[in-house]
Design a protein around this motif. Sequence first.
Motif, PDB file in Angstrom:
ATOM      1  N   PRO A  25       0.829  -1.219   0.000  1.00  8.83           N
ATOM      2  CA  PRO A  25       0.000   0.000   0.000  1.00  8.83           C
ATOM      3  C   PRO A  25       0.853   1.255   0.000  1.00  8.83           C
ATOM      4  O   PRO A  25       2.012   1.255   0.433  1.00  8.83           O
ATOM      5  CB  PRO A  25      -0.797  -0.133   1.301  1.00  8.83           C
ATOM      6  N   LEU A  26       0.272   2.336  -0.506  1.00  9.57           N
ATOM      7  CA  LEU A  26       0.916   3.635  -0.446  1.00  9.57           C
ATOM      8  C   LEU A  26       0.787   4.205   0.959  1.00  9.57           C
ATOM      9  O   LEU A  26      -0.050   3.752   1.751  1.00  9.57           O
ATOM     10  CB  LEU A  26       0.266   4.590  -1.452  1.00  9.57           C
ATOM     11  N   PRO A  27       1.584   5.216   1.304  1.00 13.15           N
ATOM     12  CA  PRO A  27       1.415   5.868   2.608  1.00 13.15           C
ATOM     13  C   PRO A  27       0.004   6.428   2.741  1.00 13.15           C
ATOM     14  O   PRO A  27      -0.656   6.713   1.731  1.00 13.15           O
ATOM     15  CB  PRO A  27       2.461   6.991   2.577  1.00 13.15           C
ATOM     16  N   PRO A  28      -0.483   6.618   3.959  1.00 14.74           N
ATOM     17  CA  PRO A  28      -1.836   7.173   4.123  1.00 14.74           C
ATOM     18  C   PRO A  28      -1.977   8.494   3.381  1.00 14.74           C
ATOM     19  O   PRO A  28      -1.074   9.333   3.410  1.00 14.74           O
ATOM     20  CB  PRO A  28      -1.952   7.374   5.642  1.00 14.74           C
ATOM     21  N   PRO A  29      -3.094   8.695   2.702  1.00 10.49           N
ATOM     22  CA  PRO A  29      -3.285   9.949   1.952  1.00 10.49           C
ATOM     23  C   PRO A  29      -3.583  11.101   2.895  1.00 10.49           C
ATOM     24  O   PRO A  29      -4.024  10.893   4.036  1.00 10.49           O
ATOM     25  CB  PRO A  29      -4.493   9.641   1.073  1.00 10.49           C
ATOM     26  N   PRO A  30      -3.369  12.318   2.441  1.00 14.11           N
ATOM     27  CA  PRO A  30      -3.769  13.468   3.262  1.00 14.11           C
ATOM     28  C   PRO A  30      -5.279  13.505   3.411  1.00 14.11           C
ATOM     29  O   PRO A  30      -6.016  12.922   2.607  1.00 14.11           O
ATOM     30  CB  PRO A  30      -3.252  14.668   2.462  1.00 14.11           C
ATOM     31  N   LEU A  31      -5.736  14.187   4.424  1.00 17.75           N
ATOM     32  CA  LEU A  31      -7.166  14.289   4.638  1.00 17.75           C
ATOM     33  C   LEU A  31      -7.815  15.013   3.465  1.00 17.75           C
ATOM     34  O   LEU A  31      -7.276  15.997   2.946  1.00 17.75           O
ATOM     35  CB  LEU A  31      -7.454  15.046   5.942  1.00 17.75           C
ATOM     36  N   PRO A  32      -8.958  14.529   2.997  1.00 18.19           N
ATOM     37  CA  PRO A  32      -9.608  15.169   1.844  1.00 18.19           C
ATOM     38  C   PRO A  32     -10.071  16.576   2.173  1.00 18.19           C
ATOM     39  O   PRO A  32     -10.428  16.885   3.311  1.00 18.19           O
ATOM     40  CB  PRO A  32     -10.793  14.246   1.555  1.00 18.19           C
ATOM     41  N   THR A  33     -10.037  17.406   1.161  1.00 10.71           N
ATOM     42  CA  THR A  33     -10.542  18.775   1.306  1.00 10.71           C
ATOM     43  C   THR A  33     -11.681  18.983   0.318  1.00 10.71           C
ATOM     44  O   THR A  33     -11.739  18.336  -0.717  1.00 10.71           O
ATOM     45  CB  THR A  33      -9.435  19.798   1.032  1.00 10.71           C
ATOM     46  N   GLY A  34     -12.571  19.862   0.622  1.00  8.57           N
ATOM     47  CA  GLY A  34     -13.682  20.126  -0.272  1.00  8.57           C
ATOM     48  C   GLY A  34     -14.820  19.147  -0.063  1.00  8.57           C
ATOM     49  O   GLY A  34     -14.766  18.260   0.789  1.00  8.57           O
ATOM     50  N   ARG A  35     -15.859  19.314  -0.839  1.00  7.64           N
ATOM     51  CA  ARG A  35     -17.052  18.507  -0.697  1.00  7.64           C
ATOM     52  C   ARG A  35     -17.040  17.351  -1.688  1.00  7.64           C
ATOM     53  O   ARG A  35     -16.746  17.530  -2.870  1.00  7.64           O
ATOM     54  CB  ARG A  35     -18.298  19.379  -0.918  1.00  7.64           C
ATOM     55  N   TYR A  36     -17.383  16.168  -1.190  1.00  8.29           N
ATOM     56  CA  TYR A  36     -17.380  14.967  -2.014  1.00  8.29           C
ATOM     57  C   TYR A  36     -18.315  15.117  -3.213  1.00  8.29           C
ATOM     58  O   TYR A  36     -17.953  14.806  -4.344  1.00  8.29           O
ATOM     59  CB  TYR A  36     -17.793  13.768  -1.174  1.00  8.29           C
ATOM     60  N   ALA A  37     -19.528  15.603  -2.976  1.00 11.79           N
ATOM     61  CA  ALA A  37     -20.506  15.712  -4.054  1.00 11.79           C
ATOM     62  C   ALA A  37     -20.007  16.635  -5.161  1.00 11.79           C
ATOM     63  O   ALA A  37     -20.170  16.351  -6.358  1.00 11.79           O
ATOM     64  CB  ALA A  37     -21.835  16.215  -3.514  1.00 11.79           C
ATOM     65  N   ALA A  38     -19.370  17.741  -4.771  1.00 12.64           N
ATOM     66  CA  ALA A  38     -18.847  18.671  -5.765  1.00 12.64           C
ATOM     67  C   ALA A  38     -17.750  18.015  -6.596  1.00 12.64           C
ATOM     68  O   ALA A  38     -17.662  18.222  -7.815  1.00 12.64           O
ATOM     69  CB  ALA A  38     -18.320  19.929  -5.082  1.00 12.64           C
ATOM     70  N   THR A  39     -16.917  17.211  -5.942  1.00 12.64           N
ATOM     71  CA  THR A  39     -15.851  16.512  -6.657  1.00 12.64           C
ATOM     72  C   THR A  39     -16.430  15.546  -7.686  1.00 12.64           C
ATOM     73  O   THR A  39     -15.963  15.483  -8.827  1.00 12.64           O
ATOM     74  CB  THR A  39     -14.970  15.736  -5.664  1.00 12.64           C
ATOM     75  N   GLU A  40     -17.468  14.816  -7.283  1.00 16.63           N
ATOM     76  CA  GLU A  40     -18.085  13.857  -8.203  1.00 16.63           C
ATOM     77  C   GLU A  40     -18.750  14.573  -9.372  1.00 16.63           C
ATOM     78  O   GLU A  40     -18.688  14.114 -10.521  1.00 16.63           O
ATOM     79  CB  GLU A  40     -19.120  13.003  -7.455  1.00 16.63           C
ATOM     80  N   LEU A  41     -19.369  15.694  -9.112  1.00 15.29           N
ATOM     81  CA  LEU A  41     -20.015  16.448 -10.183  1.00 15.29           C
ATOM     82  C   LEU A  41     -18.988  16.991 -11.177  1.00 15.29           C
ATOM     83  O   LEU A  41     -19.219  16.978 -12.392  1.00 15.29           O
ATOM     84  CB  LEU A  41     -20.846  17.584  -9.593  1.00 15.29           C
ATOM     85  N   ARG A  42     -17.855  17.462 -10.667  1.00 15.39           N
ATOM     86  CA  ARG A  42     -16.811  17.964 -11.563  1.00 15.39           C
ATOM     87  C   ARG A  42     -16.279  16.842 -12.447  1.00 15.39           C
ATOM     88  O   ARG A  42     -16.038  17.040 -13.636  1.00 15.39           O
ATOM     89  CB  ARG A  42     -15.674  18.589 -10.749  1.00 15.39           C
ATOM     90  N   TRP A  43     -16.104  15.647 -11.843  1.00 16.98           N
ATOM     91  CA  TRP A  43     -15.626  14.513 -12.634  1.00 16.98           C
ATOM     92  C   TRP A  43     -16.646  14.139 -13.708  1.00 16.98           C
ATOM     93  O   TRP A  43     -16.293  13.914 -14.870  1.00 16.98           O
ATOM     94  CB  TRP A  43     -15.358  13.311 -11.727  1.00 16.98           C
ATOM     95  N   ALA A  44     -17.925  14.094 -13.324  1.00 13.44           N
ATOM     96  CA  ALA A  44     -18.966  13.727 -14.288  1.00 13.44           C
ATOM     97  C   ALA A  44     -19.022  14.724 -15.441  1.00 13.44           C
ATOM     98  O   ALA A  44     -19.169  14.344 -16.611  1.00 13.44           O
ATOM     99  CB  ALA A  44     -20.320  13.644 -13.585  1.00 13.44           C
ATOM    100  N   ALA A  45     -18.899  16.014 -15.115  1.00 19.81           N
ATOM    101  CA  ALA A  45     -18.964  17.037 -16.158  1.00 19.81           C
ATOM    102  C   ALA A  45     -17.714  17.036 -17.033  1.00 19.81           C
ATOM    103  O   ALA A  45     -17.795  17.234 -18.252  1.00 19.81           O
ATOM    104  CB  ALA A  45     -19.147  18.409 -15.518  1.00 19.81           C
TER     105      ALA A  45
END
Length: 264
Positions: free
Chosen positions: A207-227
């Motif tokens: 495994p990779l080292p633990p990732p940094p804590l996520p920033t921003g809103r999950y829903a917004a991230t998914e919408l940006r990816w979809a668009a």
Amino acid sequence: MPGTETAYLRYVALGDSQTEGLGDGDDSTGLRGFADRLAEQLARHEPALQYANLAVRGRLAAQIRAEQLAPALALRPDLATVVAGVNDLLRPRFDADEVAAHLETMFAALTAQGVHVATITIPDPARISPLARPLVPRVTALNERIRQAARRHGVTVAETALHPVASDSRLWSTDRLHASSLGHQRIAAALAHALRLPGSDDTWTHPLPPPPLPTGRYAATELRWAAGFLGPWLVRRLRGRSSGDGRTAKRPLLLPVRTDGSPV
């Protein structure tokens, strides 16, 4: 796992965008990808290695069989990688048996010519993008058929599907469809390990080292990816277009391999 004494002199890669190298470099500076990286590792131990990459982005398994198998056989490789099926998984009328049959035809034809063939299994897409959860049964079905066909023809399988790190988002590019540079590096290492190449080991499974804590809103991230990625992909499908339209293989001939880390 120790390396073997097998020396490969002619390596040919068949496949789609993953084998072409999307996500590792770009079209202006050059794509690298796991096949180039594997060729580099082979060349470090056998400087006389020659390598061809017949892959074209967007190709379905049937197209890879129809367009790439005969040229691959004509190059008379002693090693070939065949990685296909992800584009088929995304189609509404996906048929695991049909896709596996195309893969098995390629396995059979290449191994009958004495080629050592290697392939990979497909990681859990739901761990890469929750929106891909409906694809999980398809991936499971195709992976099992890949394993069965590989056993019948003595094909080496790099079991990337069995290790959670393969679905770590850091191993995937922002489109979530193609491996990142780090992901391509891990795929190449998985294949090298499965082929028991000198200097290979199982560190690609770590495994990779633990990732940094996520920033921003999950829903917004998914919408940006979809668009940004899902929407354009769907538009191409509705128009009957492919990202590979008008494209040909980036490296259709067997050529020597550089080992300086640049696109080969």
